[in-house]
Motif scaffolding. Structure first.
Motif, PDB file in Angstrom:
ATOM      1  N   LYS A   5     -11.551  -4.135  14.441  1.00 17.90           N
ATOM      2  CA  LYS A   5     -10.210  -4.662  14.641  1.00 17.90           C
ATOM      3  C   LYS A   5     -10.017  -5.960  13.851  1.00 17.90           C
ATOM      4  N   LEU A   6     -11.033  -6.792  13.854  1.00 21.28           N
ATOM      5  CA  LEU A   6     -10.979  -8.045  13.115  1.00 21.28           C
ATOM      6  C   LEU A   6     -10.883  -7.782  11.613  1.00 21.28           C
ATOM      7  N   ILE A   7     -11.679  -6.854  11.122  1.00 20.42           N
ATOM      8  CA  ILE A   7     -11.631  -6.515   9.692  1.00 20.42           C
ATOM      9  C   ILE A   7     -10.260  -5.965   9.317  1.00 20.42           C
ATOM     10  N   GLU A   8      -9.665  -5.151  10.180  1.00 21.82           N
ATOM     11  CA  GLU A   8      -8.315  -4.641   9.919  1.00 21.82           C
ATOM     12  C   GLU A   8      -7.330  -5.785   9.751  1.00 21.82           C
ATOM     13  N   GLN A   9      -7.415  -6.776  10.643  1.00 20.68           N
ATOM     14  CA  GLN A   9      -6.505  -7.923  10.554  1.00 20.68           C
ATOM     15  C   GLN A   9      -6.743  -8.737   9.292  1.00 20.68           C
ATOM     16  N   ILE A  10      -7.999  -8.919   8.935  1.00 17.81           N
ATOM     17  CA  ILE A  10      -8.333  -9.679   7.724  1.00 17.81           C
ATOM     18  C   ILE A  10      -7.802  -8.959   6.492  1.00 17.81           C
ATOM     19  N   VAL A  11      -8.051  -7.658   6.390  1.00 17.13           N
ATOM     20  CA  VAL A  11      -7.596  -6.884   5.229  1.00 17.13           C
ATOM     21  C   VAL A  11      -6.074  -6.885   5.154  1.00 17.13           C
ATOM     22  N   LYS A  12      -5.411  -6.783   6.290  1.00 18.20           N
ATOM     23  CA  LYS A  12      -3.948  -6.819   6.307  1.00 18.20           C
ATOM     24  C   LYS A  12      -3.448  -8.158   5.758  1.00 18.20           C
ATOM     25  N   LYS A  13      -4.067  -9.243   6.181  1.00 21.98           N
ATOM     26  CA  LYS A  13      -3.695 -10.578   5.689  1.00 21.98           C
ATOM     27  C   LYS A  13      -3.975 -10.689   4.191  1.00 21.98           C
ATOM     28  N   LEU A  14      -5.123 -10.197   3.747  1.00 22.05           N
ATOM     29  CA  LEU A  14      -5.454 -10.234   2.324  1.00 22.05           C
ATOM     30  C   LEU A  14      -4.482  -9.401   1.498  1.00 22.05           C
ATOM     31  N   GLN A  15      -4.040  -8.258   2.040  1.00 23.39           N
ATOM     32  CA  GLN A  15      -3.079  -7.426   1.317  1.00 23.39           C
ATOM     33  C   GLN A  15      -1.736  -8.142   1.171  1.00 23.39           C
ATOM     34  N   GLN A  16      -1.349  -8.920   2.207  1.00 16.96           N
ATOM     35  CA  GLN A  16      -0.125  -9.726   2.103  1.00 16.96           C
ATOM     36  C   GLN A  16      -0.294 -10.788   1.012  1.00 16.96           C
ATOM     37  N   GLU A  17      -1.456 -11.443   1.010  1.00 15.61           N
ATOM     38  CA  GLU A  17      -1.737 -12.449  -0.012  1.00 15.61           C
ATOM     39  C   GLU A  17      -1.746 -11.808  -1.401  1.00 15.61           C
ATOM     40  N   LEU A  18      -2.299 -10.607  -1.500  1.00 15.37           N
ATOM     41  CA  LEU A  18      -2.343  -9.908  -2.779  1.00 15.37           C
ATOM     42  C   LEU A  18      -0.938  -9.612  -3.276  1.00 15.37           C
ATOM     43  N   SER A  19      -0.089  -9.153  -2.399  1.00 14.45           N
ATOM     44  CA  SER A  19       1.289  -8.859  -2.781  1.00 14.45           C
ATOM     45  C   SER A  19       1.979 -10.120  -3.319  1.00 14.45           C
ATOM     46  N   ASN A  20       1.792 -11.242  -2.617  1.00 16.92           N
ATOM     47  CA  ASN A  20       2.385 -12.509  -3.068  1.00 16.92           C
ATOM     48  C   ASN A  20       1.777 -12.956  -4.396  1.00 16.92           C
ATOM     49  N   ALA A  21       0.474 -12.785  -4.548  1.00 10.89           N
ATOM     50  CA  ALA A  21      -0.198 -13.201  -5.780  1.00 10.89           C
ATOM     51  C   ALA A  21       0.220 -12.349  -6.968  1.00 10.89           C
ATOM     52  N   VAL A  22       0.400 -11.053  -6.755  1.00  5.76           N
ATOM     53  CA  VAL A  22       0.850 -10.169  -7.836  1.00  5.76           C
ATOM     54  C   VAL A  22       2.247 -10.584  -8.290  1.00  5.76           C
TER      55      VAL A  22
END
Length: 160
Positions: A5-22
């Motif tokens: 569950k923690l990894i899911e939350q981390i990956v979700k946050k990283l994907q948001q950061e990735l979208s902003n970074a792209v």
């Protein structure tokens, strides 16, 4: 298990950061190649600055992508008193038992904090001061970490 569950939350946050970074990288690349960025004099550095920014944003996209991949490929290990602390360990120090705080040792996303089922989790990396001290230790081992001007002295009370 809370690790998934923690990894899911981390990956979700990283994907948001990735979208902003792209998006930021794309905007920086457009600015670097825009006709308005062409130097008008030898002292005009707008195009050079935009190119540096674009390069930095592209590197950030690569770093976040690597972090997401590291989480997706991470092996979750079960820990007991005979297993040394390493990546994927959930570690609780004795001083953190009352407030239900745990450290999750991960390859990236250090500093990420969340709460799951009334337990607080902070992601740390092996490169962090606490991570360096915890890696290789065992259940009930003492730790001593210098954090700024203060020193944290404690022991590992739980690890899974």
């Amino acid at each position: 298990m809370y690790k998934e569950k923690l990894i899911e939350q981390i990956v979700k946050k990283l994907q948001q950061e990735l979208s902003n970074a792209v998006e930021a990288a794309n905007n920086a690349h457009l600015a670097a190649t825009d006709d308005q960025s062409v130097a008008e004099t030898q002292y005009d550095t707008l195009a050079i600055e935009a190119a540096y920014l674009a390069e930095g944003q592209t590197r950030r996209v690569q770093e976040i992508t690597q972090a997401i991949n590291a989480f997706e490929q991470m092996n979750l290990i079960s820990f007991d008193e005979n297993t040394p602390v390493t990546l994927s360990a959930m570690v609780q120090l004795s001083q953190d038992q009352a407030n239900k705080h745990w450290f999750f040792i991960a390859p990236a996303a250090g500093g990420f904090k969340t709460k799951i089922n009334n337990k607080h989790y902070t992601v740390i990396t092996p490169q962090s001061p606490i991570g360096q001290e915890l890696i290789g230790k065992f259940l009930e081992d003492d730790i001593r970490v210098k954090l700024g001007k203060r020193t944290l002295s404690d022991y590992i009370s739980s690890c899974y």
